[in-house]
Design an enzyme around this catalytic site. Structure first.
Site, mmCIF file in Angstrom:
data_model
loop_
_atom_site.group_PDB
_atom_site.id
_atom_site.type_symbol
_atom_site.label_atom_id
_atom_site.label_comp_id
_atom_site.label_asym_id
_atom_site.label_seq_id
_atom_site.Cartn_x
_atom_site.Cartn_y
_atom_site.Cartn_z
ATOM 1 N N CYS A 1 -29.686 -44.479 -41.380
ATOM 2 C CA CYS A 1 -29.723 -44.906 -39.970
ATOM 3 C C CYS A 1 -29.370 -43.674 -39.142
ATOM 4 O O CYS A 1 -28.245 -43.522 -38.676
ATOM 5 C CB CYS A 1 -28.742 -46.045 -39.716
ATOM 6 S SG CYS A 1 -28.915 -47.438 -40.863
ATOM 7 N N ALA A 2 -30.336 -42.786 -38.951
ATOM 8 C CA ALA A 2 -30.038 -41.412 -38.563
ATOM 9 C C ALA A 2 -29.912 -41.179 -37.062
ATOM 10 O O ALA A 2 -29.188 -40.283 -36.642
ATOM 11 C CB ALA A 2 -31.111 -40.483 -39.128
ATOM 12 N N ALA A 3 -30.643 -41.918 -36.240
ATOM 13 C CA ALA A 3 -30.641 -41.631 -34.804
ATOM 14 C C ALA A 3 -29.235 -41.809 -34.214
ATOM 15 O O ALA A 3 -28.483 -42.679 -34.672
ATOM 16 C CB ALA A 3 -31.633 -42.550 -34.087
ATOM 17 N N PRO A 4 -28.842 -40.972 -33.253
ATOM 18 C CA PRO A 4 -29.653 -39.985 -32.544
ATOM 19 C C PRO A 4 -29.804 -38.642 -33.242
ATOM 20 O O PRO A 4 -30.511 -37.779 -32.734
ATOM 21 C CB PRO A 4 -28.905 -39.810 -31.228
ATOM 22 C CG PRO A 4 -27.480 -40.070 -31.579
ATOM 23 C CD PRO A 4 -27.511 -41.138 -32.648
ATOM 24 N N SER B 1 -27.190 -36.362 -34.795
ATOM 25 C CA SER B 1 -26.162 -35.325 -34.916
ATOM 26 C C SER B 1 -25.722 -35.133 -36.366
ATOM 27 O O SER B 1 -25.499 -34.001 -36.820
ATOM 28 C CB SER B 1 -24.964 -35.650 -34.028
ATOM 29 O OG SER B 1 -24.452 -36.938 -34.324
ATOM 30 N N LYS B 2 -25.600 -36.228 -37.114
ATOM 31 C CA LYS B 2 -25.219 -36.100 -38.528
ATOM 32 C C LYS B 2 -26.364 -35.515 -39.352
ATOM 33 O O LYS B 2 -26.129 -34.750 -40.291
ATOM 34 C CB LYS B 2 -24.797 -37.460 -39.091
ATOM 35 C CG LYS B 2 -23.553 -38.057 -38.452
ATOM 36 C CD LYS B 2 -23.170 -39.359 -39.122
ATOM 37 C CE LYS B 2 -22.024 -40.056 -38.416
ATOM 38 N NZ LYS B 2 -22.427 -40.548 -37.066
ATOM 39 N N ASP C 1 -34.890 -44.062 -39.191
ATOM 40 C CA ASP C 1 -34.365 -45.004 -38.202
ATOM 41 C C ASP C 1 -35.440 -46.027 -37.910
ATOM 42 O O ASP C 1 -36.631 -45.699 -37.855
ATOM 43 C CB ASP C 1 -33.947 -44.306 -36.911
ATOM 44 C CG ASP C 1 -32.949 -45.152 -36.129
ATOM 45 O OD1 ASP C 1 -31.723 -44.991 -36.356
ATOM 46 O OD2 ASP C 1 -33.376 -45.982 -35.304
ATOM 47 N N ASP D 1 -24.626 -44.715 -42.550
ATOM 48 C CA ASP D 1 -23.877 -44.916 -41.304
ATOM 49 C C ASP D 1 -24.515 -46.099 -40.579
ATOM 50 O O ASP D 1 -25.410 -45.934 -39.761
ATOM 51 C CB ASP D 1 -23.930 -43.646 -40.456
ATOM 52 C CG ASP D 1 -23.002 -43.708 -39.264
ATOM 53 O OD1 ASP D 1 -21.821 -44.052 -39.447
ATOM 54 O OD2 ASP D 1 -23.453 -43.417 -38.146
ATOM 55 N N CYS E 1 -18.530 -46.851 -36.912
ATOM 56 C CA CYS E 1 -17.644 -46.488 -35.798
ATOM 57 C C CYS E 1 -16.964 -47.754 -35.288
ATOM 58 O O CYS E 1 -16.769 -47.934 -34.084
ATOM 59 C CB CYS E 1 -18.412 -45.775 -34.699
ATOM 60 S SG CYS E 1 -19.854 -46.651 -34.080
#
Length: 857
Positions: free
Chosen positions: A194-197, A199-200, A226, A290, A343
């Protein structure tokens, strides 16, 4: 990257889909703030009110859960109500990584310390002690303060410019932690589910490129996925700054990410022989999971969360989080690591999910104790007991759940699942835990898989798994946001006990839901082998029946035809396909069908570029060495070679994945792939060049060591003038020999390399990680720079710092420098040259509108 504007991100995409959290309707009148709670914001507007940082349900929920000791509660809440300090990370693979570190240490640390002496900020900026090599930095200023405080304007401009170029990435400090626990190596295949946006993802790319020289590429890759197309555009925009050929961006539901398993079906070449690829299944050494979450750990940067928060937010995401995590484990190689992170502070989204993963996977997966890693990171252990709140009622165990609420509250939410029948089908369904008619209620089998809990604690549910090895990051420990992290290790394959599926109809109609909705349910039951999860996925989709062998056609035209054939086999009528205007077609007003990538309509295809004429012309024009393999490593997003605008370069690892994807019927829906290496020059003077493709700025550093033609060495003075004026005539260069050599080049794209100290123009060009070069265009009378204004400005500033000279700002000159410029007779560009440069800039940065649309996001 492709789509002829169909998938471009525009401002309109964010107006309706995302609420502006910094503005309030005039009809809304929240209570006035308490004294001193303005956080430096301008409240001179009488209609302006800050967000109320109170939520009684939030405080009651987390007090009951005991996420912090009672004596720390006031401190915990005090930090949550403060704006989040800004943080950023230096790109370790940047040419100017060392320079930026020195600038922060020697310039901004000292100047900001002086300016804020006597204030509350003891250390205005400092490196994060737990991040390796002082690459991550923390500031004690919120983003709002950076924007509005005049004293911080210079520092803010530095952050914005370096972030846009890709020298730094602005990212929340706790968000940098999960990739570090993955223990990534350059040869790893990594999946960011789940990559967006992005930064990771950018951080993972930095790590795999960190130890590779300028002439080599890492053997690994990153697949960034994503589900949302518009968020994927943010992801592409973010990772584009990395200039990497080791990235694939995909659009899939994370819980249904395809495994591209060649072993399930036999694919044959045209001659009837079995087609062999370097990999036969898409598995990963590292998986970053994530997952989507309620996000209450971001209260400090998203103050609207205070009024929106409720306990049901976490409950509603629990099942989806388990599904995504289980899919990540299934795609993980034996011996690999997966990091699960959120988060959120909610144990239902955190420890409950971890416990369920451990229960389902048994001895195949273990939770790692990573307390010895990143020792300077302040952390809290995971919880071993918690409660569930539903509809305002506290539930200690599943036994307490009313019958009518068992569709929304599932056994896996509780620490020990006591009182449940433990059928996994009860945990799935519509995302809220609906039961399944096909489920098996075997109490004895369930009990055998649960850890033993001492009888004296049975009254209060306590998990028997070592959840204390999870990591909780809380705001008041290091003035950050909140985060949850768990690290899994895959010890062995899952047991091969795939439950027999009689026919597709059973799948399609179970629970009255379509097969797509239940595919994950079936494959994650105790009687299912998760290594064969793809078999169920393929059976559940209304796509090409892959039981039959699929003929592999290696040429790009056939690949597009193959995609069309698949669409037709799906029973979709051509008459119903949408059509769009083709501005590049020869016939005015002609229509063309939307591009097709395998089964994915409306997505530009990924095609291996094999036009020998164009490739050989490029190699001959730039003198590219045979040691740099172009054949088999170039892809395009257009099936018509006559209208190809951009050619992308892919690494060997990405090539292997693409070949596998072709073999299995293009199961991957690819949004972006590779590094833009060449771009067709369509400006007025472009048609006069023997080679119509120029080297893009993104691909220059990778290609530079392998170029033997169209390359020049410039002195610092001439390099400086090129950056300042964007165009310089041959006769106006300070170094006359350089001007003569430039005039003798073939018209077209050329590369200008900054001459290092002690070198002369006749020396052979040596390329190393510190080599600085720019792409230019050799015209009839001049050299024009083909670099964006912001790239020129950043490079100019970097060189100013490196040389230690007081150079004028871009486009400006001091009185002293003006006289010096007159002595060297370097004129400002004439109107005609400016027009040519503008045409070049328009081509090089067609997607600038995308960046502008994303600027406020």
């Amino acid at each position: 990257m492709g789509g002829r504007g169909r998938s471009r991100t525009q401002r309109k995409h964010f107006k309706n889909s995302r609420e502006n959290v910094w503005k309030r309707s005039k009809s809304v009148h929240p209570p006035p703030p308490s004294d001193g709670d303005h956080n430096g914001d301008d409240n001179s507007n009488p209609g302006w009110h800050p967000f109320a940082t109170e939520n009684a349900a939030f405080e009651e929920y987390y007090k009951e859960q005991g996420i912090v000791p009672s004596d720390e509660w006031d401190t915990f809440m005090e930090h949550l109500r403060k704006p989040l300090p800004a943080a950023f990370r230096i790109n370790s693979s940047s040419q100017f990584c060392g320079d930026i570190r020195l600038q922060l240490d020697n310039e901004f640390v000292k100047s900001l310390q002086v300016e804020f002496t006597g204030g509350d900020e003891v250390e205005p900026i400092r490196p994060l002690p737990w991040y390796p090599d002082n690459l991550a930095w923390h500031s004690n200023f919120s983003r709002n303060q950076l924007r509005k405080n005049q004293t911080l304007e210079r520092f803010h401009e530095f952050l914005k410019q370096a972030n846009e170029i890709g020298n730094i990435t602005r990212q929340e400090a706790v968000s940098m932690v999960p990739p570090l626990f993955l223990d990534v190596h350059p040869d790893h295949y990594i999946l960011d589910m789940c990559a967006a946006p992005g930064s990771k993802t950018f951080q993972l790319l930095e790590i795999i490129h960190q130890y590779n020289g300028v002439e080599s590429l890492p053997n690994g890759l990153v697949v960034a996925n994503d589900v949302d197309v518009q968020r994927s555009n943010l992801l592409i925009h973010q990772t584009k700054r990395m200039c990497t050929s080791n990235l694939i961006v995909t659009n899939h539901e994370a819980q249904n990410f395809p495994g591209c398993n060649m072993n399930k079906h036999r694919f044959h070449a045209a001659d009837g022989s079995l087609k062999v690829t370097n990999i036969n299944q898409l598995l990963f050494d590292r998986v970053l999971c994530d997952v989507p979450c309620s996000g209450d750990g971001t209260l400090r940067k998203a103050p609207d969360m205070w009024r929106k928060w409720n306990a049901g937010m976490g409950n509603g995401l629990h099942t989806l989080q388990i599904q995504i995590a289980m899919r990540g484990i299934a795609l993980l190689k034996v011996g690999g690591r997966m990091v699960y992170s959120t988060c959120s502070m909610n144990p239902v989204e955190n420890e409950a999910v971890v416990a369920e993963i451990l229960r389902r996977c048994g001895d195949s997966v273990e939770l790692l104790d990573v307390s010895n890693e990143l020792p300077q990171l302040t952390r809290r252990p995971g919880l071993i007991k918690w409660k569930v709140r539903d509809k305002g009622i506290w539930l200690d165990s599943y036994e307490d759940v009313p019958e009518h609420r068992k569709s929304g509250v599932v056994p896996s939410m509780f620490p020990s699942r006591r009182g449940s029948h433990c059928s996994l089908d009860n945990d799935h369904g519509d995302g809220l835990g609906g039961s399944s008619e096909n489920g098996s209620n075997n109490d004895s089998a369930c009990v055998s898989q649960l850890p033993t809990v001492p009888s004296q604690v049975m009254k209060e549910e306590v998990s028997g798994f070592p959840l204390q090895w999870c990591i909780r990051l809380v705001p008041h420990d290091q003035n950050s946001g909140a985060f949850f992290i768990a690290v899994f290790y895959k010890r062995s394959p899952f047991p091969v006990t795939l439950e027999k599926i009689d026919n597709h109809e059973d799948l399609r109609h179970a629970n009255g839901k379509p097969a797509e909705a239940i595919s994950t349910e079936v494959v994650t039951s105790e009687k299912t082998d998760l290594n064969h999860i793809d078999a169920v996925e393929e059976a559940s989709k209304e796509s090409t029946p892959l039981e039959c062998s699929v003929e592999y056609v290696p040429d790009e035209a056939a690949l597009v035809d193959h995609g069309c054939q698949m669409s037709e086999e799906n029973g979709k009528k051509d008459e119903g396909e949408p059509v769009v205007e083709d501005p590049g077609s020869e016939k005015a007003g002609s229509k063309r069908k939307l591009q097709i990538q395998g089964r994915w309509k409306g997505v530009d295809p990924v095609i291996l570029f094999k036009d020998e004429v164009i490739i050989n012309r490029i190699k001959a024009f730039y003198g590219i060495k045979d040691s740099f393999h172009l054949h088999g490593h170039l892809v395009v997003r257009n099936s018509d070679n006559n209208h190809v605008k951009r050619i992308y370069y892919i690494s060997g690892s990405v090539k292997d994945v693409l070949e596998l994807n072709f073999q299995v019927g293009q199961q991957l829906k690819i949004a972006a792939v590779g590094l833009k290496m060449f771009e067709r020059q369509t400006a007025r003077e472009g048609n006069s060049s023997p080679c119509s493709f120029r080297i893009s700025s993104e691909g220059l550093l990778l290609l530079l060591p392998h170029i033997t033609k169209q390359i020049l060495h410039a002195s610092p003075s001439d390099f400086k003038h090129l950056l300042q004026y964007k165009s310089v005539k041959f006769v106006d260069f300070v170094d006359a020999e350089f001007g003569d050599k430039a005039s003798q080049l073939t018209m077209g794209c050329c590369i200008v390399v900054l001459r290092e100290a002690g070198q002369v123009s006749s020396d052979p060009i040596q390329v190393n990680p510190s080599t600085i070069a720019i792409g230019c265009w050799k015209g009839r009378t001049n050299i024009a720079v083909m670099v964006s204004a912001i790239d020129c400005r950043e490079l100019f500033d970097r060189l100013m710092k490196r040389w230690g000279a007081d150079m004028p700002s871009q486009g400006e000159t001091t009185t002293e420098d003006s006289s010096s410029m007159q002595d060297t007779a370097v004129p400002k560009p004439v109107d005609g040259v400016e027009k040519v440069i503008q045409e070049i800039d328009d081509i090089e940065f067609e997607e600038a509108s995308d960046a502008a649309a994303l600027e406020g996001v």
